[in-house]
Design a protein around this motif. Structure first.
Motif, short mmCIF file in Angstrom:
data_model
loop_
_atom_site.label_atom_id
_atom_site.label_comp_id
_atom_site.label_asym_id
_atom_site.label_seq_id
_atom_site.Cartn_x
_atom_site.Cartn_y
_atom_site.Cartn_z
N GLY A 1 -1.31 20.77 -3.74
CA GLY A 1 -0.42 21.18 -2.65
C GLY A 1 0.35 20.03 -2.02
N LEU A 2 1.37 20.40 -1.24
CA LEU A 2 2.24 19.42 -0.60
C LEU A 2 1.47 18.52 0.37
N GLY A 3 0.57 19.12 1.15
CA GLY A 3 -0.22 18.33 2.11
C GLY A 3 -1.06 17.29 1.38
N VAL B 1 3.43 28.27 10.74
CA VAL B 1 2.77 29.13 9.75
C VAL B 1 3.46 28.92 8.41
N GLU B 2 2.65 28.73 7.36
CA GLU B 2 3.24 28.55 6.03
C GLU B 2 3.40 29.89 5.34
N LYS B 3 4.60 30.18 4.92
CA LYS B 3 4.94 31.38 4.13
C LYS B 3 4.34 32.68 4.67
N TYR C 1 9.12 30.27 3.26
CA TYR C 1 9.17 29.00 3.98
C TYR C 1 8.00 28.81 4.93
N GLY C 2 7.90 27.56 5.42
CA GLY C 2 7.10 27.31 6.60
C GLY C 2 7.93 27.75 7.80
N VAL C 3 7.27 28.32 8.82
CA VAL C 3 8.01 28.88 9.95
C VAL C 3 7.41 28.34 11.25
N ALA D 1 -1.95 28.79 2.28
CA ALA D 1 -1.10 29.62 1.41
C ALA D 1 -1.20 29.12 -0.04
N LYS D 2 -1.24 30.04 -0.97
CA LYS D 2 -1.33 29.78 -2.41
C LYS D 2 -2.59 28.95 -2.78
N GLY D 3 -3.57 28.88 -1.87
CA GLY D 3 -4.79 28.13 -2.15
C GLY D 3 -4.57 26.63 -2.12
N ILE E 1 10.53 13.37 2.85
CA ILE E 1 11.77 14.03 2.41
C ILE E 1 11.46 14.84 1.15
N LEU E 2 11.69 16.14 1.20
CA LEU E 2 11.45 16.96 0.01
C LEU E 2 12.74 16.98 -0.83
N PRO E 3 12.64 16.51 -2.08
CA PRO E 3 13.86 16.34 -2.87
C PRO E 3 14.52 17.65 -3.30
N ASP E 4 13.82 18.78 -3.16
CA ASP E 4 14.42 20.09 -3.46
C ASP E 4 15.45 20.50 -2.43
N ASP E 5 15.29 19.99 -1.22
CA ASP E 5 16.20 20.35 -0.14
C ASP E 5 17.32 19.32 -0.08
N ILE E 6 18.46 19.72 -0.63
CA ILE E 6 19.61 18.80 -0.66
C ILE E 6 20.51 19.17 0.51
N SER F 1 13.11 28.36 9.82
CA SER F 1 12.32 27.89 8.69
C SER F 1 12.30 26.36 8.65
N ILE F 2 11.20 25.82 8.13
CA ILE F 2 11.08 24.37 8.01
C ILE F 2 11.89 23.92 6.79
N VAL F 3 12.70 22.90 6.98
CA VAL F 3 13.46 22.30 5.89
C VAL F 3 12.83 20.92 5.64
N GLY F 4 12.93 20.46 4.38
CA GLY F 4 12.13 19.30 4.00
C GLY F 4 12.51 17.94 4.54
N ARG F 5 12.54 17.79 5.85
CA ARG F 5 12.72 16.48 6.48
C ARG F 5 11.74 16.42 7.65
N TYR F 6 10.82 15.47 7.61
CA TYR F 6 9.79 15.37 8.64
C TYR F 6 9.67 13.92 9.09
N VAL F 7 9.43 13.70 10.38
CA VAL F 7 9.04 12.37 10.85
C VAL F 7 7.64 12.54 11.42
N LEU G 1 1.18 21.00 4.05
CA LEU G 1 1.63 20.06 5.08
C LEU G 1 1.84 20.80 6.41
N THR G 2 2.37 22.01 6.32
CA THR G 2 2.61 22.82 7.52
C THR G 2 1.31 22.99 8.32
N ASP G 3 0.20 23.28 7.63
CA ASP G 3 -1.09 23.47 8.32
C ASP G 3 -1.58 22.14 8.92
C1 G1P Z 1 7.82 23.56 1.21
C2 G1P Z 1 7.06 23.64 2.52
C3 G1P Z 1 7.68 24.72 3.40
C4 G1P Z 1 9.16 24.44 3.61
C5 G1P Z 1 9.87 24.31 2.25
C6 G1P Z 1 11.31 23.86 2.44
O1 G1P Z 1 7.61 24.74 0.48
O2 G1P Z 1 5.70 23.92 2.25
O3 G1P Z 1 7.03 24.72 4.66
O4 G1P Z 1 9.74 25.48 4.37
O5 G1P Z 1 9.21 23.35 1.41
O6 G1P Z 1 11.97 23.73 1.23
P1 G1P Z 1 7.93 24.89 -1.10
O7 G1P Z 1 9.41 25.08 -1.21
O8 G1P Z 1 7.46 23.62 -1.75
O9 G1P Z 1 7.17 26.09 -1.56
#
Ligand code: G1P
Length: 289
Positions: A108-110, A189-191, A169-171, A224-226, A128-133, A202-208, A230-232
């Motif tokens: 998991g992300l966490g 809350v995650e998903k 998403y995380g919310v 979520a998903k076992g 920084i989550l690289p999926d979120d451009i 929704s949480i977007v992949g930028r955190y400090v 990171l959200t938790d």
């Molecule tokens: C992750 C986070 C989620 C966040 C999302 C943003 O989820 O766990 O909280 O809202 O990125 O892209 P994932 O997209 O990896 O399932």
């Protein structure tokens, strides 16, 4: 609050991009001609980050190779007069101080962030989550960092999304703050299923995050998903620290799906001087059939 380090998790299997991700890491898939990962590394550098820690997994060694110098390629390009290309190759390997840690298991992300605990040490850092451009200057990382520095605490990027996709998403549940686009986070809350989502932010992949997040993640059970989320972990952090949510300025592209990446390529192509006209012509000809 000086923030010098960024953690970029890039250990996932990239299943939504199979079969290409059998041998090419998702993070190296391009928007136009540059890997997604390069855009987020550039965004980190723009925010004043000096050290980039990339969390990868076995089989994704080509990510490290991308940031290595290629002197023979550079000389070859220079010899043939391709000076700009040679500069581009050099630029990538000089972008930042990039190091790697390996996440041995996909827990998991966490858990991926926890893997970077030693590399980060006892200081605040960004994730920084690289999926979120996100295409905006100042970049979303700079924007969120400014909020975190203003309040002297953790901060995360959020955006409003339609309720029917909130379960992806995380919310966050929030209360208004004294600043525009900024909220104090009360709960995460995650998903969640739509009916249980506390908002459509929704949480977007930028955190400090402060370094205390690591202890929280060590105590975070699978969610979520076992997976260890990171959200938790941030939810646990809230028990002792404030965290703010910031509705960043800019458009977010979902680089985690083929269509999201295609859309990003088209829009970035329209925005770039060297490609704008050709992309517009392409779109027009597709639209008229
Ligand atoms: C992750 C986070 C989620 C966040 C999302 C943003 O989820 O766990 O909280 O809202 O990125 O892209 P994932 O997209 O990896 O399932």
């Amino acid at each position: 609050m000086k923030v010098r380090k960024a953690v970029i998790p890039a250990a996932g299997l990239g299943t939504r991009f199979l079969p290409v991700t059998k041998s090419v890491p998702k993070e190296l898939l391009p928007i136009l001609d540059r890997p997604m990962l390069q855009y987020v590394v550039e965004e980190a550098v723009e925010a004043g980050i000096e050290d980039i820690i990339i969390v990868t997994s076995r089989g994704k060694e080509s990510i490290a190779a991308y940031f290595q110098p290629r002197p023979e390629l550079e000389s070859r390009l220079l010899e043939t007069g391709a000076i700009e290309m040679a500069q581009m190759v050099k630029y990538v390997s000089n972008l930042a101080d990039v190091s790697f840690v390996i996440q041995e298991e996909p827990l998991g992300l966490g858990h991926a962030i926890l893997t970077a605990m030693e590399a980060v040490g006892n200081e605040p850092f960004v994730v920084i989550l690289p999926d979120d451009i996100i295409d905006y200057r100042p970049g979303a990382t700079s924007q969120v960092l400014k909020i975190a520095q203003g309040y002297g605490c953790g901060a995360i990027a959020v955006e409003q999304v339609p309720w029917d996709i909130i379960h992806n998403y995380g919310v966050v549940a929030v209360e208004k703050s004294d600043q525009a686009r900024t909220y104090r986070v009360r709960q995460l809350v995650e998903k969640p299923p739509m009916a249980e989502a506390p908002s459509n932010l929704s949480i977007v992949g930028r955190y400090v995050l402060p370094p205390d997040i690591f202890e929280c993640l060590q105590n975070t059970p699978p969610g979520a998903k076992g997976e260890i989320q990171l959200t938790d972990g941030i939810g646990l952090l809230l028990e002792s620290r404030d965290v703010y949510a910031y509705e960043f300025v800019g458009t977010r592209y979902d680089g985690g799906t083929p269509l999201g990446l295609l859309r990003a390529s088209l829009e970035f192509g329209l925005a770039r001087n060297d490609t704008a006209q050709a992309v517009q012509t392409l779109i027009n000809s597709l639209a008229t059939g």
